[in-house]
Design an enzyme around this catalytic site. Sequence first.
Site, PDB file in Angstrom:
ATOM      1  N   CYS A  98       0.800  -1.222   0.000  1.00 18.24           N
ATOM      2  CA  CYS A  98       0.000   0.000   0.000  1.00 18.24           C
ATOM      3  C   CYS A  98       0.838   1.279   0.000  1.00 18.24           C
ATOM      4  CB  CYS A  98      -0.959   0.004   1.179  1.00 18.24           C
ATOM      5  SG  CYS A  98      -2.056  -1.438   1.238  1.00 18.24           S
ATOM      6  N   HIS A 147      -3.119   7.139   2.312  1.00 23.00           N
ATOM      7  CA  HIS A 147      -3.593   5.830   1.872  1.00 23.00           C
ATOM      8  C   HIS A 147      -4.996   5.607   2.405  1.00 23.00           C
ATOM      9  CE1 HIS A 147      -4.040   1.652   1.097  1.00 23.00           C
ATOM     10  NE2 HIS A 147      -3.830   1.269   2.351  1.00 23.00           N
ATOM     11  N   ASN A 161     -10.124  -0.089   0.043  1.00 19.80           N
ATOM     12  CA  ASN A 161      -8.660  -0.071   0.059  1.00 19.80           C
ATOM     13  C   ASN A 161      -8.151  -0.671  -1.251  1.00 19.80           C
ATOM     14  OD1 ASN A 161      -5.914  -0.528   0.472  1.00 19.80           O
ATOM     15  ND2 ASN A 161      -6.152  -1.246   2.563  1.00 19.80           N
TER      16      ASN A 161
END
Length: 320
Positions: free
Chosen positions: A114, A247, A277
């Site tokens: 990520c 993020h 996500n």
Amino acid sequence: MMYARIAGVGSYLPGSPVSNDDLARRGVATTDEWIVTRTGIRTRYLAEPGVTSSDLALEASRRALEAAGAEAAELDLIIVATSTPDFIFPSTACLLQAKLGNVGAMAFDVQAVCSGFVYALSVAEKFIRSGSHKKALVVGAEVFSRILDWQDRTTCVLFGDGAGAVVLEASDAPGILATAAHADGSQFGILSVAGQVSGGQVTGDPFLRMDGQAVFKFAVRVLSEIAQECCDSAGIASSEVDWLIPHQANIRIIESTAKKLGLPMDKVVVTVDGHGNTSAASVPLALDAAIRDGRIRRGQKLMLEGVGGGFTWGAVLLQF
């Protein structure tokens, strides 16, 4: 002084949004209330079978090139951040290069989960600042739906597929002002996909596994620290940041990070509710969304940051 400046941004989400209720109807033991309360996620996008990370990257890249007024042939560097590559090799960046019709640019993947896009952007900036390269395409692209255990409601409801891209070019005007990135491999156990292919067989666990509480605590701490590190490096206060683009993992992580930095939520770009996500794609997807709706304007200071399995974390402070 030579800077690396973002010339264009683009993104792509596959298909139609899949709601929390849609997941429940597909057999996931969950409810909309359960997911929203814990994560802030309401919908995500899931790629159809056969659609790869390079396919998503291609669409996002075309849009970024159009926004930059550039042609693929002008690129001399292509970096794709992904944890879900098309193949073991060649790299997704090389496959993207072929689909774009570029020949000769340096092309490779970055695997920092990520944090991948922030890592990749930091790497590209160094190439441009060195004078060796003039125009780079930096992409975050993921099909995380392929590595999810759809019987594990604590993880499968969190993730989605997508891609975001930026064209980074050499400029005399200020662009990227500071970067910082770190990793702590000793934390690998709290978020991983501990499988591989050996002798033609999958060995280990091929699905994403996560200790949610441990990830939350770790993420909030390092995201605030890395943002402050970038501000200190650039000689500015965190209050001077116009937009925080973190993020997009969990709304509670985002809110806690903003609070630690002393930034109000109206200065934070949030897309986790609509995208879920998307790992390495989440930061450029959020960046593009806020540019296209007019919130982000030229001259503003942006803080991009990510944290992911590894454990990795990084940030980029830039003047858009």
